[in-house]
Design a protein around this motif. Structure first.
Motif, PDB file in Angstrom:
ATOM      1  N   LYS A   2       0.839  -1.209   0.000  1.00 42.94           N
ATOM      2  CA  LYS A   2       0.000   0.000   0.000  1.00 42.94           C
ATOM      3  C   LYS A   2       0.872   1.257   0.000  1.00 42.94           C
ATOM      4  O   LYS A   2       0.578   2.231  -0.688  1.00 42.94           O
ATOM      5  CB  LYS A   2      -0.938  -0.012   1.204  1.00 42.94           C
ATOM      6  CG  LYS A   2      -2.165  -0.866   0.951  1.00 42.94           C
ATOM      7  CD  LYS A   2      -3.144  -0.766   2.109  1.00 42.94           C
ATOM      8  CE  LYS A   2      -4.258  -1.779   1.916  1.00 42.94           C
ATOM      9  NZ  LYS A   2      -4.767  -2.277   3.178  1.00 42.94           N
ATOM     10  N   GLU A   3       1.963   1.203   0.765  1.00 44.45           N
ATOM     11  CA  GLU A   3       2.903   2.345   0.776  1.00 44.45           C
ATOM     12  C   GLU A   3       3.426   2.616  -0.625  1.00 44.45           C
ATOM     13  O   GLU A   3       3.478   3.750  -1.079  1.00 44.45           O
ATOM     14  CB  GLU A   3       4.097   2.046   1.689  1.00 44.45           C
ATOM     15  CG  GLU A   3       3.889   2.427   3.122  1.00 44.45           C
ATOM     16  CD  GLU A   3       4.996   1.847   4.001  1.00 44.45           C
ATOM     17  OE1 GLU A   3       6.137   1.650   3.509  1.00 44.45           O
ATOM     18  OE2 GLU A   3       4.703   1.554   5.174  1.00 44.45           O
ATOM     19  N   GLU A   7       2.984   5.937  -3.422  1.00 47.07           N
ATOM     20  CA  GLU A   7       4.147   6.731  -3.848  1.00 47.07           C
ATOM     21  C   GLU A   7       4.083   7.225  -5.285  1.00 47.07           C
ATOM     22  O   GLU A   7       4.951   7.957  -5.742  1.00 47.07           O
ATOM     23  CB  GLU A   7       5.424   5.900  -3.671  1.00 47.07           C
ATOM     24  CG  GLU A   7       6.069   6.107  -2.331  1.00 47.07           C
ATOM     25  CD  GLU A   7       7.335   5.290  -2.207  1.00 47.07           C
ATOM     26  OE1 GLU A   7       8.202   5.390  -3.099  1.00 47.07           O
ATOM     27  OE2 GLU A   7       7.421   4.519  -1.229  1.00 47.07           O
ATOM     28  N   ASP A   8       3.106   6.792  -6.031  1.00 48.79           N
ATOM     29  CA  ASP A   8       2.934   7.201  -7.425  1.00 48.79           C
ATOM     30  C   ASP A   8       4.198   6.929  -8.260  1.00 48.79           C
ATOM     31  O   ASP A   8       4.765   7.819  -8.894  1.00 48.79           O
ATOM     32  CB  ASP A   8       2.565   8.697  -7.481  1.00 48.79           C
ATOM     33  CG  ASP A   8       2.085   9.093  -8.861  1.00 48.79           C
ATOM     34  OD1 ASP A   8       1.544   8.215  -9.566  1.00 48.79           O
ATOM     35  OD2 ASP A   8       2.286  10.267  -9.254  1.00 48.79           O
ATOM     36  N   ASN A 348      -0.250  -2.027 -11.021  1.00 45.86           N
ATOM     37  CA  ASN A 348      -1.132  -1.160 -10.213  1.00 45.86           C
ATOM     38  C   ASN A 348      -0.344  -0.276  -9.256  1.00 45.86           C
ATOM     39  O   ASN A 348      -0.822   0.763  -8.831  1.00 45.86           O
ATOM     40  CB  ASN A 348      -2.150  -2.001  -9.440  1.00 45.86           C
ATOM     41  CG  ASN A 348      -3.138  -2.670 -10.387  1.00 45.86           C
ATOM     42  OD1 ASN A 348      -3.226  -2.297 -11.556  1.00 45.86           O
ATOM     43  ND2 ASN A 348      -3.850  -3.667  -9.894  1.00 45.86           N
ATOM     44  N   ALA A 349       0.891  -0.702  -8.951  1.00 42.61           N
ATOM     45  CA  ALA A 349       1.712   0.111  -8.048  1.00 42.61           C
ATOM     46  C   ALA A 349       2.728   0.957  -8.832  1.00 42.61           C
ATOM     47  O   ALA A 349       3.634   1.543  -8.255  1.00 42.61           O
ATOM     48  CB  ALA A 349       2.430  -0.797  -7.066  1.00 42.61           C
ATOM     49  N   MET A 387      12.331  -3.650  -7.906  1.00 45.83           N
ATOM     50  CA  MET A 387      12.533  -5.056  -7.554  1.00 45.83           C
ATOM     51  C   MET A 387      12.007  -5.357  -6.154  1.00 45.83           C
ATOM     52  O   MET A 387      11.488  -6.439  -5.896  1.00 45.83           O
ATOM     53  CB  MET A 387      14.016  -5.435  -7.660  1.00 45.83           C
ATOM     54  CG  MET A 387      14.512  -5.526  -9.088  1.00 45.83           C
ATOM     55  SD  MET A 387      13.484  -6.563 -10.141  1.00 45.83           S
ATOM     56  CE  MET A 387      13.632  -8.129  -9.301  1.00 45.83           C
ATOM     57  N   HIS A 388      12.129  -4.377  -5.257  1.00 43.88           N
ATOM     58  CA  HIS A 388      11.556  -4.584  -3.931  1.00 43.88           C
ATOM     59  C   HIS A 388      10.055  -4.804  -4.076  1.00 43.88           C
ATOM     60  O   HIS A 388       9.474  -5.735  -3.517  1.00 43.88           O
ATOM     61  CB  HIS A 388      11.852  -3.388  -3.021  1.00 43.88           C
ATOM     62  CG  HIS A 388      11.205  -3.499  -1.686  1.00 43.88           C
ATOM     63  ND1 HIS A 388      11.478  -4.534  -0.814  1.00 43.88           N
ATOM     64  CD2 HIS A 388      10.243  -2.752  -1.078  1.00 43.88           C
ATOM     65  CE1 HIS A 388      10.748  -4.411   0.270  1.00 43.88           C
ATOM     66  NE2 HIS A 388       9.980  -3.329   0.138  1.00 43.88           N
ATOM     67  N   LEU A 389       9.445  -3.941  -4.884  1.00 42.07           N
ATOM     68  CA  LEU A 389       8.008  -4.068  -5.087  1.00 42.07           C
ATOM     69  C   LEU A 389       7.655  -5.414  -5.721  1.00 42.07           C
ATOM     70  O   LEU A 389       6.677  -6.068  -5.330  1.00 42.07           O
ATOM     71  CB  LEU A 389       7.496  -2.930  -5.975  1.00 42.07           C
ATOM     72  CG  LEU A 389       5.990  -3.024  -6.071  1.00 42.07           C
ATOM     73  CD1 LEU A 389       5.341  -2.361  -4.890  1.00 42.07           C
ATOM     74  CD2 LEU A 389       5.467  -2.495  -7.354  1.00 42.07           C
TER      75      LEU A 389
END
Ligand code: PLP
Length: 408
Positions: A2-3, A7-8, A348-349, A387-389
């Protein structure tokens, strides 16, 4: 997650393109030629004028050097190796290869595709109406037993796509044994050809990687199978994509066959670019030095990608990935059935990945597992965030599927 969504982000790991820093490496190529330059080749051809259908000797030497094959085997094309592949397949469709029946007259024509593989290859043969047959990639190259079964028994199998060194997207390097097995195939069809696309043959990421790769043309000739292969390469990703030179290496009979249609299509390709590229990449050492400079930009991007995967997923049993020694891609596998969900979560992120399925014929990964990661274009910090995402998305998708299993 969600964070990250808040962050767009606008990050892109979908494009296998060099970044600006890499393109800067080749800018001094523009200093090779100016209005005072002699544009004659060593054999006296004036590059400014028409002529020399198959390319100037200097360009044949360069492409021969890249492919580690005799320059006399090389026909220099225009700026794109894909276009040469397309033209040869068009020739197969319309005229037939070396006088064989045109492929357009063989309704159940088939092409083998090593998977995961390069979507543009697959799309090209799908466009020409071939039925695409997937062949799994193993540790040291494709499954040769399956290939033999198809090629040696079925005369409607007309070709196979291969990226032998640092495959797109797994980074696999076909072993010497696999190359020998390819060269020793006994195809049921006279006009079966291996499309040996050596797009990444000099694209090492580590100086410990050899600067040469076995010459399949020589091996095929020794095996009594000289006509079985076309080998392709280009300087696209060594210099400027779309602004390099490309070529095909082939046996004498194949070269005569290629010239038989090429002569109707053009008078010659761009010899000014040929001489510029050849003078720039003037020796094996010069090519190697240049590619190690490219590697010094790319390697940290691959290493951060691998590190983030390790930190986020190692030991969880919910994903595996390749750690290539060269090329442009890392191949990532989710648990079965989750690749499209992971790509969706990332999208989506704000992190764009190559579409799930793109690495398989018809854009359909039967196990819905494979994702191609292209770390070259983004900046290091962007790759780290993206990559974290991705690892978070893999964990979410895996948990979701476990919940579903419980519900069942
Ligand atoms: N072949 C492979 C395997 C590639 O990955 C690419 C580009 O990404 C190409 C060919 C394109 O080469 P060219 O620019 O010479 O058409």
């Amino acid at each position: 997650y969600k964070e990250a969504c808040a962050e767009d982000l606008h990050l892109d790991l979908s494009r296998g393109k060099p970044n600006r820093e890499q393109l800067e490496l080749s800018m001094d190529m523009f200093d090779i030629l100016n209005s005072k330059s002699t544009l004659d080749t060593a054999d006296g051809t004036d590059c400014r004028n028409y002529g020399v259908l198959t390319g100037i000797p200097e360009a044949k030497t360069l492409l021969g050097d890249i492919m580690n094959t005799n320059p006399k085997n090389v026909i220099v094309g225009g700026n794109s190796s894909l276009t040469i592949m397309y033209d040869i397949i068009t020739h197969g469709m319309l005229d037939g290869i070396m006088g064989e029946k045109p492929w357009s007259q063989i309704p159940d024509r088939k092409f083998l595709c090593v998977v995961p593989g390069y979507d543009r290859h697959f799309n090209m043969t799908e466009h020409f109406g071939f039925q695409l047959i997937s062949i799994p990639m193993l540790e040291d190259g494709p499954d040769m037993d399956q290939i033999r079964e198809w090629v040696e028994k079925d005369p409607t199998v007309k070709g196979i796509w291969c990226v032998p060194r640092y495959s797109n997207p797994t980074g696999t390097v076909y072993s010497r044994e696999v190359i020998e097995e390819f060269a020793n195939l006994k195809p049921a069809a006279q006009d079966f050809r291996i499309f040996w696309d050596n797009a990444y043959v000099v694209h090492v990421l580590y100086s410990s990687e050899s600067s040469q790769y076995p010459d399949i043309l020589e091996i095929a000739e020794k095996a009594g199978n000289p006509d079985i292969v076309y080998e392709f390469c280009s300087t696209s990703k060594m210099s400027f994509p779309g602004g390099g030179i490309a070529g095909v290496a082939a046996s004498p009979a194949n070269r005569i066959d290629i010239e038989s249609f090429l002569k109707y299509a053009m008078i010659c390709t761009d010899k000014i670019n040929q001489i510029r590229q050849a003078r720039y990449f003037s020796s094996h050492n010069k090519i190697r030095r240049h590619m190690l400079k490219e590697a010094s930009i790319l390697r940290p991007k691959f290493e951060i990608t691998e590190k983030m995967l390790e930190e986020g997923l190692d030991g969880l049993g919910i994903g595996d990935w390749t750690c290539p020694k060269g090329g442009y891609f890392i191949s990532f596998n989710t648990l079965p059935g989750l690749a499209d969900r992971v790509v969706e979560l990332c999208h989506n992120a704000g992190v764009k990945l190559t579409g799930a399925g793109a690495t398989f014929p018809y854009g359909k990964d039967p196990e819905n597992r494979n994702i191609r990661i292209a770390p070259s274009f983004a900046e290091l910090t962007e790759i780290k965030t993206a990559m974290h995402l991705l690892t978070v998305a893999v964990r979410i998708a895996s948990l979701e599927s476990m919940d579903e299993d419980k519900a069942d």
